[in-house]
Design a protein around this motif. Structure first.
Motif, short mmCIF file in Angstrom:
data_model
loop_
_atom_site.label_atom_id
_atom_site.label_comp_id
_atom_site.label_asym_id
_atom_site.label_seq_id
_atom_site.Cartn_x
_atom_site.Cartn_y
_atom_site.Cartn_z
N MET A 85 6.69 -40.21 -19.52
CA MET A 85 5.84 -39.81 -20.03
C MET A 85 5.35 -39.59 -21.30
O MET A 85 6.68 -40.02 -21.95
N LYS A 86 5.12 -40.13 -21.98
CA LYS A 86 5.08 -40.75 -23.08
C LYS A 86 4.51 -39.85 -24.37
O LYS A 86 3.10 -38.92 -24.03
N PRO A 87 4.95 -39.49 -25.44
CA PRO A 87 4.38 -38.36 -26.50
C PRO A 87 3.34 -38.44 -27.02
O PRO A 87 3.14 -39.87 -27.33
N SER A 88 2.52 -37.53 -27.36
CA SER A 88 0.83 -37.79 -28.04
C SER A 88 1.47 -37.80 -29.43
O SER A 88 2.51 -37.81 -30.03
N GLN A 89 0.36 -38.58 -30.38
CA GLN A 89 -0.23 -39.48 -31.59
C GLN A 89 0.51 -38.12 -32.45
O GLN A 89 1.11 -38.16 -33.50
N VAL A 105 4.12 -36.90 -31.95
CA VAL A 105 4.86 -37.73 -33.11
C VAL A 105 5.02 -37.26 -34.69
O VAL A 105 5.43 -37.67 -35.10
#
Length: 83
Positions: free
Chosen positions: A1-5, A8
């Motif tokens: 799962m990629k963190p949202s902008q 970040v």
């Protein structure tokens, strides 16, 4: 799962706090400088403690950063109004 902008960006802003302390300590007056150092020190310590893991490298850097922030907090807490 990629963190949202947004996540970040939030963590990037937290990582900039120690750099901002250096700049602000050169331009702020004594009373404001003391307050900013105390707030920034507490915020950074909470970020380091809350965002960590158990990797040896993270523990090493977190220990050094925590010790430096505690030193900054103690110095700022003991500042007097006289230059």
């Amino acid at each position: 799962m990629k963190p949202s902008q947004g996540v970040v960006l939030a963590f990037s802003m937290l990582l900039e706090i120690p750099i901002a302390i250096i700049v602000l300590s050169r331009i702020l007056r004594r009373k404001a400088n003391r307050l900013v150092n105390i707030i920034a020190g507490v915020t950074t310590i909470l970020f380091v403690l809350g965002g960590g893991n158990t990797n040896a490298s993270y523990l090493f850097f977190a220990t050094i950063e925590g010790a430096c922030m505690v030193t900054i907090l103690l110095c700022a807490w003991q500042w007097t109004e006289d230059p």
